[in-house]
Design an enzyme around this catalytic site. Structure first.
Site, mmCIF file in Angstrom:
data_model
loop_
_atom_site.group_PDB
_atom_site.id
_atom_site.type_symbol
_atom_site.label_atom_id
_atom_site.label_comp_id
_atom_site.label_asym_id
_atom_site.label_seq_id
_atom_site.Cartn_x
_atom_site.Cartn_y
_atom_site.Cartn_z
ATOM 1 N N LYS A 53 -2.758 -9.150 -10.168
ATOM 2 C CA LYS A 53 -2.264 -8.372 -11.307
ATOM 3 C C LYS A 53 -2.505 -9.076 -12.638
ATOM 4 C CE LYS A 53 -0.990 -5.340 -8.305
ATOM 5 N NZ LYS A 53 -1.003 -6.066 -7.036
ATOM 6 N N TYR A 267 3.810 0.654 4.530
ATOM 7 C CA TYR A 267 3.804 -0.242 3.374
ATOM 8 C C TYR A 267 4.934 -1.285 3.488
ATOM 9 C CZ TYR A 267 4.145 -2.220 -1.207
ATOM 10 O OH TYR A 267 4.206 -3.128 -2.232
ATOM 11 N N TYR A 293 -0.248 -7.332 1.859
ATOM 12 C CA TYR A 293 -1.586 -6.940 1.392
ATOM 13 C C TYR A 293 -2.708 -7.771 2.032
ATOM 14 C CZ TYR A 293 0.926 -4.614 -2.466
ATOM 15 O OH TYR A 293 1.745 -3.825 -3.211
#
Ligand SMILES: *Cc1c(COP(=O)(O)O)cnc(C)c1O
Length: 334
Positions: A53, A267, A293
């Protein structure tokens, strides 16, 4: 104008340690056979424990500063890596930061609510606001933005994962960086594999490849078990970032490859192969992946290699997108 000059036109606030290293995964390759393997260490972007990010935030915070914003508002789950990096980016830029969090995962470990990213958000000085159960996150965000405006703050909203066209510029830049790195070590990269969730990483990366007409294939591993949602995110960011870069859209669609089947049970919930992949990289390479992830994306890469997807002479780069701070809230799975 070449694409890297093109990128220089956009407001940008430096946050990341760049270029991130590109390293061989020799012991993993020995174990698996198959193509040559490399890892691009975007877990080492350097801002408050790193991660993908940070590249997006360089452009998002750049834009916020250009617009005289005083407060950034963003959203995510309890253990969001994006909100942690946003809090750190805001601190560096001297901006206030409000985080709207909700718990969509329901992970049972109490550490999930107190440790990892959640701890760091507060340490970094962010104003953390939790959605009540049943409260719609968007309503809470709208109310928060209205409240800040009333207080005379100039706030801007950064979407989930920082995944909009501007955030995508960070990964377009990463694609150019990787192409430069490969060229300077005479490496010809055939494939890039990465974890895809809110889509800005893959979308931006693909836009960068498209801008320079690169033949590298980028495969996004869906970590959300909801392939239309992830793919739509990737398409939206890829298109938006290409528009900012003024590259045509022709052929862009063909560059978007998604891989499904590795996200179960959903998720934020690792499966046994995720845990195995994390252990393997730790023990063979001394590299720490995450259970949400990069562990799922690595499990996918390992499985694809075992199934003969890649030829021995091909070069495959895995982008390590970070996420290790959340690992400590999943210790029971190990
Ligand atoms: C957010 C995140 C991703 C996914 O990136 P998107 O741009 O949201 O698709 C991958 N890995 C880690 C560790 C992340 O925090």
């Amino acid at each position: 104008m070449n694409p890297s000059q093109m990128l220089e036109q956009f407001a940008h606030f430096p946050l990341a340690h760049l270029p991130t290293p590109l390293e061989p995964l020799n012991r993993l390759r020995q174990e698996l056979g198959g193509p040559k393997l490399f890892i691009k260490r975007d877990d080492c972007t350097g801002l408050a424990m790193g991660g993908n990010k940070t590249r997006k935030l360089e452009f998002l915070i750049g834009e916020a500063l250009a617009n005289n914003i005083t407060t950034i508002v963003t959203e995510g789950g309890v253990q969001s890596n994006h909100v942690r990096q946003s809090a750190a980016a805001a601190a560096r830029a001297g901006l206030d930061c409000v985080l709207v969090l909700d718990d969509t995962v329901g992970w049972p470990d109490p550490a999930y609510h107190s440790s990892g990213n959640r701890f760091l958000d507060s340490l970094l000085g962010a104003d953390v606001r939790f959605c009540e159960s049943g409260e719609v996150r968007q309503q809470r965000i709208d109310a928060t933005l209205a409240e800040l405006q009333q207080q005379g703050q100039k706030a801007c909203f950064i979407p989930t994962g920082g995944s909009n066209a501007v955030g995508g510029l960070g990964y377009a830049k990463c694609a150019l960086e990787l192409i430069d790195q490969a060229a300077s070590s005479s490496l010809s990269i055939d494939h890039v594999v990465l974890a895809s969730g809110s889509g800005g990483t893959q979308g931006g990366f693909v836009a960068g490849l498209h801008a320079v007409g690169s033949g590298i294939r980028c495969l996004g591993v869906d970590i959300d078990k909801d392939i239309p949602y992830v793919k739509q995110n990737v398409e939206r960011v890829a298109g938006g970032t290409c528009e900012l870069l003024k590259t045509g859209l022709q052929g862009l669609e063909d560059r978007i490859d998604m891989l499904d089947g590795y996200a179960a049970p959903g998720y934020g919930r690792p499966n046994p192969d995720t845990i195995q992949a994390i252990k393997l990289l730790a023990r063979l390479e001394g590299i720490i992946l995450d259970p949400v992830y990069s562990g799922k994306a690595m499990a996918a890469l390992i499985d694809q290699i075992r199934n003969g997807r890649y030829r021995e002479e091909e070069n495959v780069v895995f982008i390590h997108t970070g996420g290790a701070p959340a690992l400590f809230t999943y210790m029971s799975e190990f």
